[in-house]
Design an enzyme around this catalytic site. Structure first.
Site, PDB file in Angstrom:
ATOM      1  N   ASP A  17     -51.979 -40.877   4.727  1.00 55.52           N
ATOM      2  CA  ASP A  17     -50.524 -40.999   4.666  1.00 55.52           C
ATOM      3  C   ASP A  17     -50.137 -42.213   3.831  1.00 55.52           C
ATOM      4  O   ASP A  17     -50.897 -43.184   3.741  1.00 55.52           O
ATOM      5  CB  ASP A  17     -49.940 -41.144   6.066  1.00 55.52           C
ATOM      6  CG  ASP A  17     -50.020 -39.850   6.871  1.00 55.52           C
ATOM      7  OD1 ASP A  17     -50.134 -38.779   6.255  1.00 55.52           O
ATOM      8  OD2 ASP A  17     -49.971 -39.929   8.114  1.00 55.52           O
ATOM      9  N   TYR A  61     -60.454 -44.982  12.650  1.00 51.21           N
ATOM     10  CA  TYR A  61     -59.275 -45.770  12.304  1.00 51.21           C
ATOM     11  C   TYR A  61     -59.117 -46.971  13.241  1.00 51.21           C
ATOM     12  O   TYR A  61     -59.569 -46.948  14.390  1.00 51.21           O
ATOM     13  CB  TYR A  61     -57.997 -44.926  12.446  1.00 51.21           C
ATOM     14  CG  TYR A  61     -57.932 -43.699  11.586  1.00 51.21           C
ATOM     15  CD1 TYR A  61     -57.398 -43.757  10.298  1.00 51.21           C
ATOM     16  CD2 TYR A  61     -58.372 -42.463  12.054  1.00 51.21           C
ATOM     17  CE1 TYR A  61     -57.306 -42.619   9.509  1.00 51.21           C
ATOM     18  CE2 TYR A  61     -58.289 -41.324  11.272  1.00 51.21           C
ATOM     19  CZ  TYR A  61     -57.764 -41.404   9.994  1.00 51.21           C
ATOM     20  OH  TYR A  61     -57.679 -40.272   9.218  1.00 51.21           O
ATOM     21  N   ASP A 119     -44.223 -42.042  12.675  1.00 45.69           N
ATOM     22  CA  ASP A 119     -44.743 -43.330  12.217  1.00 45.69           C
ATOM     23  C   ASP A 119     -43.587 -44.230  11.800  1.00 45.69           C
ATOM     24  O   ASP A 119     -42.408 -43.855  11.905  1.00 45.69           O
ATOM     25  CB  ASP A 119     -45.768 -43.159  11.089  1.00 45.69           C
ATOM     26  CG  ASP A 119     -45.190 -42.551   9.818  1.00 45.69           C
ATOM     27  OD1 ASP A 119     -43.953 -42.569   9.627  1.00 45.69           O
ATOM     28  OD2 ASP A 119     -45.980 -42.039   8.995  1.00 45.69           O
ATOM     29  N   ARG A 168     -50.967 -39.979  14.191  1.00 42.91           N
ATOM     30  CA  ARG A 168     -49.518 -40.064  14.437  1.00 42.91           C
ATOM     31  C   ARG A 168     -49.111 -39.254  15.665  1.00 42.91           C
ATOM     32  O   ARG A 168     -48.253 -39.668  16.445  1.00 42.91           O
ATOM     33  CB  ARG A 168     -48.752 -39.534  13.218  1.00 42.91           C
ATOM     34  CG  ARG A 168     -48.703 -40.478  12.043  1.00 42.91           C
ATOM     35  CD  ARG A 168     -47.828 -39.919  10.949  1.00 42.91           C
ATOM     36  NE  ARG A 168     -48.439 -38.822  10.228  1.00 42.91           N
ATOM     37  CZ  ARG A 168     -47.778 -37.771   9.745  1.00 42.91           C
ATOM     38  NH1 ARG A 168     -46.476 -37.666   9.957  1.00 42.91           N
ATOM     39  NH2 ARG A 168     -48.401 -36.838   9.060  1.00 42.91           N
TER      40      ARG A 168
END
Length: 290
Positions: free
Chosen positions: A38, A66, A80, A172
């Protein structure tokens, strides 16, 4: 230029933007990535260049790892920090064990609803295109696996985490659903990909550094071709076999193991083809890189 580059993607740009800048920096028009990031996110973005783009199918679906932060107190339409606030904004005072307890339900195999602002296709259109046009995308849940999810700290309304998730998983969505679980709304505040399959952040090169280096320096820093796809044995073919391979013909190769698929080289570095075993030491090329 042929090879693989692992980029440390900066925030504020799409994966497509990164590919465009690497094209300009290297002069190589054929570039593909192994999994988008993203715009808000930073970190590992592996790119295949030149004839190596034909190898994408052999990398399969890469598990991603992540680190990031979730902000509690309100949700957003994109799930987000780039999105617009939706619903009520509330003041929160969460504690570490409370957030960890909510996170525990997301471990393992789960059914996940993708965000409305995502690249999932619905009737030939991407969900985010429909969402931007004011439509509500009719998304379906997908089964994913959250391999690890550790909430490492809580500071006020923000929780820090580390997560390993299978391909197709949306961090997300986890952040958004955490807000629902805790009854206060939440969104992903920051995200950094630290690994994509075998590619780790330690080997990633900042985009600005890529743009500052010469082609020779970039090529010298790429992984050795024999190190790519380590699960596939490497076989060196003779001149006659190479000629047949280039024409798509099956050849006998000096591979006496049981591997169904091999990397076929001319010399030490020139990857010519990926071959599939059809009988004994007879291999049929399934991808030819010429």
């Amino acid at each position: 230029m042929n090879g693989l580059l692992v980029i440390d993607k900066p925030g504020g740009m799409t994966s497509h933007d990164v590919v465009a800048r690497v094209r300009r920096a290297t002069g190589e028009s054929s570039i593909g990535h192994l999994g988008t990031l993203d715009p808000m996110a930073t970190g590992v973005l592996p790119l295949l260049l030149g004839k190596y783009t034909r190898l994408a199918q052999f990398f399969g679906s890469l598990e991603k790892t992540y680190t990031g932060t979730i902000r509690f107190g309100f949700a957003t339409d994109t799930y987000d920090a780039d999105g617009q606030v939706v619903g009520e904004c509330v003041t929160v005072a969460l504690v570490l064990e409370q957030v960890r307890s909510a996170a525990a339900r997301f471990l393992g195999e789960i059914e996940q609803m993708p965000p409305p602002f995502s690249a999932k296709k619905i009737g030939g259109k991407k969900a985010y295109q429909l969402a931007r046009a004011g439509e509500a995308p009719k998304l379906k849940t997908a089964r994913i696996t959250v391999k690890a999810y550790e909430v490492t700290a809580v500071d006020g309304d923000t929780a820090a985490f580390r997560m390993a998730v299978s391909a197709g998983g949306y961090v997300r969505s986890v952040a958004h659903e955490m807000g629902i679980a805790l009854g206060c709304g939440a969104h992903l505040a920051s995200l950094r990909r630290i690994a994509a399959g075998p590619f780790a952040i330690e080997e990633a090169i900042p985009l600005a550094e890529i743009e500052a280096q010469s082609e020779a320096v970039l090529e010298a820093g790429m992984p050795h071709p024999r190190a790519l796809l380590p699960d596939l044995p490497a076989v060196t073919a003779d001149a006659l076999s190479l000629a047949r391979l280039r024409n798509g013909a099956a050849v006998n190769l000096p591979e006496f193991g049981s591997a169904p698929t091999v990397k076929i080289f001319e010399g030490q570095r020139n990857l010519i083809a990926i071959g599939r075993r059809i009988a004994g030491t007879l291999f049929q090329p399934i991808v030819v890189l010429i």
